[in-house]
Structure formats: C-alpha cells, structure tokens
Design a protein around this motif. Structure first.
Motif, PDB file in Angstrom:
ATOM      1  N   ARG A  39       0.711  -1.153  -0.006  1.00 39.79           N
ATOM      2  CA  ARG A  39      -0.076  -0.019  -0.035  1.00 39.79           C
ATOM      3  C   ARG A  39       0.751   1.083   0.073  1.00 39.79           C
ATOM      4  NH1 ARG A  39      -3.131  -3.008   3.740  1.00 39.79           N
ATOM      5  NH2 ARG A  39      -2.338  -1.947   5.493  1.00 39.79           N
ATOM      6  N   ARG A  40       2.045   1.290   0.861  1.00 34.56           N
ATOM      7  CA  ARG A  40       2.833   2.471   0.904  1.00 34.56           C
ATOM      8  C   ARG A  40       3.411   2.585  -0.697  1.00 34.56           C
ATOM      9  NH1 ARG A  40       4.040   7.222   2.928  1.00 34.56           N
ATOM     10  NH2 ARG A  40       6.177   7.426   3.236  1.00 34.56           N
ATOM     11  N   ALA A  41       3.939   1.692  -1.014  1.00 33.77           N
ATOM     12  CA  ALA A  41       4.618   1.797  -2.637  1.00 33.77           C
ATOM     13  C   ALA A  41       3.825   2.114  -3.450  1.00 33.77           C
ATOM     14  CB  ALA A  41       5.250   0.419  -2.933  1.00 33.77           C
ATOM     15  N   ASN A  42       2.486   1.657  -3.437  1.00 31.21           N
ATOM     16  CA  ASN A  42       1.355   1.946  -4.123  1.00 31.21           C
ATOM     17  C   ASN A  42       0.993   3.549  -4.158  1.00 31.21           C
ATOM     18  OD1 ASN A  42      -0.636   1.193  -6.236  1.00 31.21           O
ATOM     19  ND2 ASN A  42      -2.212   1.515  -4.762  1.00 31.21           N
ATOM     20  N   ALA A  43       1.051   3.953  -3.187  1.00 28.81           N
ATOM     21  CA  ALA A  43       0.759   5.262  -2.656  1.00 28.81           C
ATOM     22  C   ALA A  43       1.834   6.255  -3.404  1.00 28.81           C
ATOM     23  CB  ALA A  43       0.557   5.703  -1.490  1.00 28.81           C
ATOM     24  N   LEU A  44       3.089   5.778  -3.120  1.00 29.73           N
ATOM     25  CA  LEU A  44       4.299   6.388  -3.588  1.00 29.73           C
ATOM     26  C   LEU A  44       4.266   6.790  -5.138  1.00 29.73           C
ATOM     27  CD1 LEU A  44       6.645   5.334  -0.941  1.00 29.73           C
ATOM     28  CD2 LEU A  44       5.855   7.938  -0.946  1.00 29.73           C
ATOM     29  N   ALA A  48       0.840   2.436  -9.181  1.00 30.86           N
ATOM     30  CA  ALA A  48       1.460   1.599 -10.252  1.00 30.86           C
ATOM     31  C   ALA A  48       1.184   0.005  -9.827  1.00 30.86           C
ATOM     32  CB  ALA A  48       2.906   1.921 -10.641  1.00 30.86           C
ATOM     33  N   ILE A  49       1.259  -0.127  -8.509  1.00 33.17           N
ATOM     34  CA  ILE A  49       1.299  -1.365  -7.943  1.00 33.17           C
ATOM     35  C   ILE A  49      -0.154  -2.073  -8.324  1.00 33.17           C
ATOM     36  CG2 ILE A  49       1.657  -2.814  -5.862  1.00 33.17           C
ATOM     37  CD1 ILE A  49       4.202  -1.363  -6.735  1.00 33.17           C
ATOM     38  N   GLU A  50      -1.113  -1.334  -7.985  1.00 33.44           N
ATOM     39  CA  GLU A  50      -2.532  -1.588  -8.138  1.00 33.44           C
ATOM     40  C   GLU A  50      -2.830  -1.927  -9.543  1.00 33.44           C
ATOM     41  OE1 GLU A  50      -5.847  -3.076  -6.666  1.00 33.44           O
ATOM     42  OE2 GLU A  50      -4.505  -1.919  -5.565  1.00 33.44           O
ATOM     43  N   ARG A  51      -2.157  -1.054 -10.595  1.00 34.79           N
ATOM     44  CA  ARG A  51      -2.425  -1.302 -11.926  1.00 34.79           C
ATOM     45  C   ARG A  51      -1.610  -2.504 -12.311  1.00 34.79           C
ATOM     46  NH1 ARG A  51      -1.655   4.177 -11.784  1.00 34.79           N
ATOM     47  NH2 ARG A  51       0.343   4.051 -12.443  1.00 34.79           N
ATOM     48  N   ALA A  52      -0.593  -2.864 -11.883  1.00 30.54           N
ATOM     49  CA  ALA A  52       0.301  -3.858 -12.230  1.00 30.54           C
ATOM     50  C   ALA A  52      -0.294  -5.296 -11.735  1.00 30.54           C
ATOM     51  CB  ALA A  52       1.589  -3.859 -11.642  1.00 30.54           C
ATOM     52  N   VAL A  53      -1.044  -5.313 -10.441  1.00 27.55           N
ATOM     53  CA  VAL A  53      -1.630  -6.445  -9.884  1.00 27.55           C
ATOM     54  C   VAL A  53      -2.810  -6.703 -10.566  1.00 27.55           C
ATOM     55  CG1 VAL A  53      -2.817  -7.285  -7.956  1.00 27.55           C
ATOM     56  CG2 VAL A  53      -0.587  -6.218  -7.677  1.00 27.55           C
ATOM     57  N   GLN A  54      -3.656  -5.974 -11.197  1.00 30.90           N
ATOM     58  CA  GLN A  54      -4.961  -6.137 -11.990  1.00 30.90           C
ATOM     59  C   GLN A  54      -4.650  -6.128 -13.671  1.00 30.90           C
ATOM     60  OE1 GLN A  54      -7.002  -2.386 -11.304  1.00 30.90           O
ATOM     61  NE2 GLN A  54      -7.473  -2.885  -9.158  1.00 30.90           N
ATOM     62  N   SER A  55      -3.426  -6.212 -13.961  1.00 30.51           N
ATOM     63  CA  SER A  55      -2.994  -6.442 -15.257  1.00 30.51           C
ATOM     64  C   SER A  55      -3.068  -8.195 -15.765  1.00 30.51           C
ATOM     65  CB  SER A  55      -1.669  -6.080 -15.621  1.00 30.51           C
ATOM     66  OG  SER A  55      -0.505  -6.713 -14.915  1.00 30.51           O
ATOM     67  N   HIS A  73       7.681   6.011 -10.352  1.00 28.72           N
ATOM     68  CA  HIS A  73       7.362   7.527 -10.006  1.00 28.72           C
ATOM     69  C   HIS A  73       7.255   7.523  -8.461  1.00 28.72           C
ATOM     70  CE1 HIS A  73       6.303  11.575 -10.434  1.00 28.72           C
ATOM     71  NE2 HIS A  73       5.201  11.184  -9.607  1.00 28.72           N
ATOM     72  N   GLY A  74       8.034   8.364  -7.774  1.00 24.38           N
ATOM     73  CA  GLY A  74       7.917   8.852  -6.305  1.00 24.38           C
ATOM     74  C   GLY A  74       8.703   7.958  -5.788  1.00 24.38           C
ATOM     75  N   LEU A  75       9.509   7.034  -6.061  1.00 26.95           N
ATOM     76  CA  LEU A  75      10.474   6.393  -5.377  1.00 26.95           C
ATOM     77  C   LEU A  75      11.859   6.647  -6.023  1.00 26.95           C
ATOM     78  CD1 LEU A  75       7.850   4.381  -5.453  1.00 26.95           C
ATOM     79  CD2 LEU A  75       9.262   3.163  -4.017  1.00 26.95           C
ATOM     80  N   ASP A  81       9.951  -4.672  -7.546  1.00 28.77           N
ATOM     81  CA  ASP A  81       9.761  -6.190  -8.000  1.00 28.77           C
ATOM     82  C   ASP A  81       8.484  -6.741  -7.232  1.00 28.77           C
ATOM     83  OD1 ASP A  81      11.876  -6.095  -9.832  1.00 28.77           O
ATOM     84  OD2 ASP A  81      13.315  -6.548  -8.057  1.00 28.77           O
ATOM     85  N   ILE A  82       7.515  -7.133  -7.992  1.00 30.40           N
ATOM     86  CA  ILE A  82       6.399  -7.786  -7.491  1.00 30.40           C
ATOM     87  C   ILE A  82       6.232  -9.329  -7.423  1.00 30.40           C
ATOM     88  CG2 ILE A  82       3.756  -7.693  -7.235  1.00 30.40           C
ATOM     89  CD1 ILE A  82       3.981  -4.955  -8.731  1.00 30.40           C
ATOM     90  N   VAL A  83       6.522  -9.907  -6.475  1.00 31.23           N
ATOM     91  CA  VAL A  83       6.535 -11.419  -6.340  1.00 31.23           C
ATOM     92  C   VAL A  83       5.108 -11.775  -6.198  1.00 31.23           C
ATOM     93  CG1 VAL A  83       7.319 -13.314  -5.195  1.00 31.23           C
ATOM     94  CG2 VAL A  83       8.829 -11.356  -5.286  1.00 31.23           C
ATOM     95  N   ARG A  84       4.562 -12.842  -6.883  1.00 32.17           N
ATOM     96  CA  ARG A  84       3.243 -13.423  -6.759  1.00 32.17           C
ATOM     97  C   ARG A  84       3.409 -14.395  -5.943  1.00 32.17           C
ATOM     98  NH1 ARG A  84      -1.451 -14.161 -10.683  1.00 32.17           N
ATOM     99  NH2 ARG A  84      -2.815 -15.128  -9.170  1.00 32.17           N
ATOM    100  N   TYR A  85       2.665 -14.539  -4.885  1.00 32.16           N
ATOM    101  CA  TYR A  85       2.888 -15.335  -3.755  1.00 32.16           C
ATOM    102  C   TYR A  85       1.569 -15.882  -3.177  1.00 32.16           C
ATOM    103  CZ  TYR A  85       6.669 -16.617  -0.244  1.00 32.16           C
ATOM    104  OH  TYR A  85       7.671 -17.257   0.528  1.00 32.16           O
ATOM    105  N   THR A  86       1.390 -16.913  -2.311  1.00 27.77           N
ATOM    106  CA  THR A  86       0.540 -17.304  -1.589  1.00 27.77           C
ATOM    107  C   THR A  86       0.606 -17.337  -0.205  1.00 27.77           C
ATOM    108  OG1 THR A  86      -0.884 -19.511  -1.591  1.00 27.77           O
ATOM    109  CG2 THR A  86       1.572 -19.918  -1.760  1.00 27.77           C
TER     110      THR A  86
END
Length: 120
Positions: A39-44, A48-55, A73-75, A81-86
């Motif tokens: 959530r912090r990375a997404n806000a910054l 971008a994180i939310e859009r990537a996860v919904q892609s 942007h913003g960092l 790097d977004i790891v898909r995890y369970t």
C-alpha cells in the motif's frame, strides 16, 4: 568462488521503501490483497502497484514469479519487483521466488519487504 550476499534483517517499516536506492521487492498473494508495504509503495508510485496487479501479465504469473516496474515514479528505487505469492507457500515455491529475485538483483541493493508474507 563467489562471495555470499550480506543479509541484514530490520524491523518492517514501510517508510524505508520511499528512500531505498536499488530494487524494492513486495509480495502480493493470489487474492491480490496489498499489505502495508504494498500500500505504501502503491501510494508513492501513484497507483502503479495496483495497476500492475490488475493487469493480464500479473494474472499469468505463477506463484514465485516476478513482475518488475522499472523506474517507479515517487520512489528512489531503480525498480519495484512484485512477487506473486501464496499465503501458505511450499518450500519449493519460496525457493522459486528467491531464485527469481536473485536473477534480477545484479549488483543493486535489494530491499525485500516481506510484510504479511509468510515463510514456509
């Protein structure tokens, strides 16, 4: 012989994400729920994180595979790097995630923000 990577463990602080130079790693579960680090990375990064996860690209990833966002942007980071995890990974899935991250690391510093992710 290769020199082993130095590992330093620190308390989980989402504020570290903003100032980290190198690569930032966050873990997203199959349910696509964002933990405090995500959530912090997404806000910054202005969503971008939310859009990537919904892609579609993220949907096609298997557990342990990585999706990267270069120059977010913003960092200060070079990449997120977004790891898909369970929620309850097997040892094999955790090793796969580690191997995927090791391939991406290169010589850059890597902040692995586990957050709510569990280790096997």
């Amino acid at each position: 012989m290769r020199k082993p990577t130095a590992i330093r463990f620190e308390e989980n602080r989402p504020a570290h994400i903003m100032g980290h130079e190198g690569r930032v790693v966050i873990f997203i579960t199959d349910q696509a729920k964002l933990d405090s680090n995500a959530r912090r990375a997404n806000a910054l990064s202005k969503g971008a994180i939310e859009r990537a996860v919904q892609s579609d690209a993220f949907e096609k990833l298997k557990v342990g595979q990585v999706f990267s966002i270069a120059m977010p942007h913003g960092l200060k980071a070079d990449a997120i790097d977004i790891v898909r995890y369970t929620r309850k990974p097997t040892v094999a899935q955790a090793r796969k995630a580690g191997a995927s991250l090791a391939k991406l690391r290169g010589k850059a510093n890597m902040l692995i923000a586990l957050g709510a992710a569990r280790l096997p």
